[in-house]
Design a protein around this motif. Structure first.
Motif, short mmCIF file in Angstrom:
data_model
loop_
_atom_site.label_atom_id
_atom_site.label_comp_id
_atom_site.label_asym_id
_atom_site.label_seq_id
_atom_site.Cartn_x
_atom_site.Cartn_y
_atom_site.Cartn_z
N PHE A 166 6.00 10.72 0.98
CA PHE A 166 5.31 10.89 -0.30
C PHE A 166 5.62 12.26 -0.90
O PHE A 166 5.98 12.38 -2.06
CB PHE A 166 3.81 10.72 -0.10
CG PHE A 166 3.02 10.81 -1.36
CD1 PHE A 166 3.04 9.76 -2.27
CD2 PHE A 166 2.26 11.92 -1.66
CE1 PHE A 166 2.31 9.83 -3.45
CE2 PHE A 166 1.53 11.99 -2.83
CZ PHE A 166 1.56 10.95 -3.72
N PHE A 167 5.51 13.28 -0.09
CA PHE A 167 5.81 14.64 -0.52
C PHE A 167 7.29 14.78 -0.83
O PHE A 167 7.68 15.36 -1.83
CB PHE A 167 5.39 15.61 0.60
CG PHE A 167 5.73 17.04 0.35
CD1 PHE A 167 4.96 17.82 -0.49
CD2 PHE A 167 6.82 17.62 0.97
CE1 PHE A 167 5.26 19.15 -0.71
CE2 PHE A 167 7.14 18.94 0.75
CZ PHE A 167 6.36 19.71 -0.09
N SER A 168 8.12 14.22 0.01
CA SER A 168 9.57 14.41 -0.08
C SER A 168 10.24 13.66 -1.21
O SER A 168 11.37 14.00 -1.57
CB SER A 168 10.23 13.98 1.23
OG SER A 168 9.75 14.75 2.30
N ILE A 169 9.60 12.64 -1.77
CA ILE A 169 10.25 11.93 -2.88
C ILE A 169 10.12 12.66 -4.21
O ILE A 169 10.81 12.35 -5.16
CB ILE A 169 9.75 10.47 -3.04
CG1 ILE A 169 8.28 10.42 -3.39
CG2 ILE A 169 10.07 9.66 -1.81
CD1 ILE A 169 7.78 9.04 -3.75
N ASP A 170 9.25 13.66 -4.27
CA ASP A 170 9.10 14.44 -5.48
C ASP A 170 10.42 15.16 -5.75
O ASP A 170 10.96 15.82 -4.86
CB ASP A 170 7.97 15.46 -5.32
CG ASP A 170 7.60 16.11 -6.63
OD1 ASP A 170 8.50 16.70 -7.27
OD2 ASP A 170 6.42 16.04 -7.00
N GLU A 223 0.87 -1.17 0.00
CA GLU A 223 0.00 0.00 0.00
C GLU A 223 0.91 1.22 0.00
O GLU A 223 1.55 1.54 1.00
CB GLU A 223 -0.91 -0.01 1.23
CG GLU A 223 -2.06 0.94 1.11
CD GLU A 223 -3.05 0.76 2.24
OE1 GLU A 223 -3.64 1.77 2.64
OE2 GLU A 223 -3.24 -0.37 2.72
N ILE A 224 0.97 1.88 -1.14
CA ILE A 224 1.97 2.92 -1.36
C ILE A 224 1.92 4.02 -0.31
O ILE A 224 2.95 4.47 0.17
CB ILE A 224 1.80 3.52 -2.78
CG1 ILE A 224 2.05 2.45 -3.84
CG2 ILE A 224 2.72 4.70 -2.99
CD1 ILE A 224 3.41 1.81 -3.76
N SER A 225 0.73 4.44 0.08
CA SER A 225 0.65 5.51 1.07
C SER A 225 1.25 5.07 2.40
O SER A 225 1.82 5.88 3.13
CB SER A 225 -0.79 5.96 1.25
OG SER A 225 -1.59 4.88 1.71
N LYS A 226 1.17 3.80 2.73
CA LYS A 226 1.77 3.31 3.97
C LYS A 226 3.27 3.10 3.83
O LYS A 226 4.01 3.27 4.78
CB LYS A 226 1.10 2.02 4.42
CG LYS A 226 -0.30 2.25 4.95
CD LYS A 226 -0.89 0.99 5.50
CE LYS A 226 -2.28 1.27 6.06
NZ LYS A 226 -2.91 0.08 6.56
N ILE A 227 3.71 2.71 2.64
CA ILE A 227 5.14 2.52 2.41
C ILE A 227 5.87 3.86 2.53
O ILE A 227 6.88 3.98 3.22
CB ILE A 227 5.41 1.90 1.03
CG1 ILE A 227 4.91 0.46 1.00
CG2 ILE A 227 6.89 1.97 0.68
CD1 ILE A 227 4.93 -0.17 -0.37
N PHE A 228 5.35 4.87 1.89
CA PHE A 228 6.03 6.16 1.87
C PHE A 228 5.60 7.09 2.99
O PHE A 228 6.38 7.91 3.44
CB PHE A 228 5.84 6.84 0.51
CG PHE A 228 6.64 6.20 -0.57
CD1 PHE A 228 8.01 6.39 -0.66
CD2 PHE A 228 6.04 5.38 -1.50
CE1 PHE A 228 8.75 5.79 -1.65
CE2 PHE A 228 6.78 4.77 -2.50
CZ PHE A 228 8.14 4.99 -2.57
N MET A 260 1.25 9.63 -7.45
CA MET A 260 2.42 8.76 -7.29
C MET A 260 3.10 8.54 -8.65
O MET A 260 4.32 8.56 -8.75
CB MET A 260 2.01 7.42 -6.69
CG MET A 260 3.17 6.47 -6.49
SD MET A 260 4.53 7.13 -5.52
CE MET A 260 3.82 7.11 -3.90
N ARG A 261 2.31 8.34 -9.67
CA ARG A 261 2.89 8.07 -10.99
C ARG A 261 3.79 9.21 -11.46
O ARG A 261 4.82 8.98 -12.07
CB ARG A 261 1.79 7.84 -12.02
CG ARG A 261 1.07 6.53 -11.83
CD ARG A 261 -0.11 6.43 -12.80
NE ARG A 261 -0.94 5.31 -12.47
CZ ARG A 261 -0.99 4.20 -13.20
NH1 ARG A 261 -0.26 4.08 -14.27
NH2 ARG A 261 -1.78 3.23 -12.84
N GLU A 277 -2.46 -0.72 -11.12
CA GLU A 277 -3.59 0.20 -11.28
C GLU A 277 -3.91 0.94 -10.00
O GLU A 277 -4.60 1.95 -10.02
CB GLU A 277 -4.80 -0.58 -11.79
CG GLU A 277 -4.58 -1.10 -13.20
CD GLU A 277 -5.61 -2.11 -13.65
OE1 GLU A 277 -6.51 -2.47 -12.86
OE2 GLU A 277 -5.51 -2.55 -14.79
N SER A 278 -3.40 0.46 -8.86
CA SER A 278 -3.66 1.15 -7.61
C SER A 278 -2.79 2.39 -7.44
O SER A 278 -3.01 3.17 -6.52
CB SER A 278 -3.44 0.20 -6.42
OG SER A 278 -2.06 -0.12 -6.32
#
Length: 180
Positions: free
Chosen positions: A19-23, A10-15, A73-74, A67-68
């Motif tokens: 999430f913001f900082s990997i941009d 689950e990407i939101s839980k992994i990052f 994220m993409r 597809e999730s």
């Protein structure tokens, strides 16, 4: 930082807050964030991803869990497809083994409902202990224990699945008369 099978989690839980900082536009100190845990520690420390850290997510897109990934994220990743042919070159498969793999993949994509997304990659033809290309003498073992179980899953529920499996095996074995 390599995350294999990134689409399985689950990407939101992994990052999480990363999430913001990997941009790429928020890398380094300019993109530092105060994490939710900073309050628990009673400090004013901020967290950021250094500009020289790369996040590489690997996945097989055939299982549809890709597809999730939402568009937010993409856009944080560059998407590069590695084809079965490219994997064979990267893994230094012998010309004879590559020919078997190519024949099989051409036959797979001719089956209604299947496509290049179902190609068998070079890793199926590696000796896992040594990481080298298998010998031609091991091809029967590779078919029986690596490829046939996978192809059966591809064909499950399809009309004439048994005949298609037999045809693929014939193509794999180089029996073009029975495989066509």
């Amino acid at each position: 930082f390599v995350i294999d099978e990134i689409n399985r989690g689950e990407i939101s839980k992994i990052f999480g807050e990363l999430f913001f900082s990997i941009d790429p536009t928020y890398r380094g100190e300019k993109g530092a964030v105060k994490t939710q845990y900073a309050n628990m520690q009673g400090d004013q420390k901020f967290f950021y991803i250094p500009e020289n850290v790369y996040v590489i997510g690997c996945m097989n897109d055939i299982d549809r869990s890709v597809e999730s990934f939402d568009f937010a994220m993409r856009r944080r990743f560059t998407w590069i497809e590695i084809t079965a042919k490219e994997s064979a070159v990267n893994m230094r498969l012998s010309p004879a083994i590559r020919a078997v793999m190519d024949r099989l993949n051409k036959a797979i994509e001719q089956i209604a409902g299947l496509s290049t997304a179902y190609h068998i990659g070079g890793a199926y033809f590696l000796d896992r202990r040594e990481g080298l290309c298998i010998t031609e003498e091991k091809l029967e073992w590779v078919w029986n224990y690596r490829i046939e179980p996978l192809v059966k899953e591809y064909l499950r529920g399809m009309p004439q699945a048994g005949e298609e499996l037999d045809r693929l095996r014939a193509v794999f074995e180089g029996d073009e008369d029975n495989g066509q």
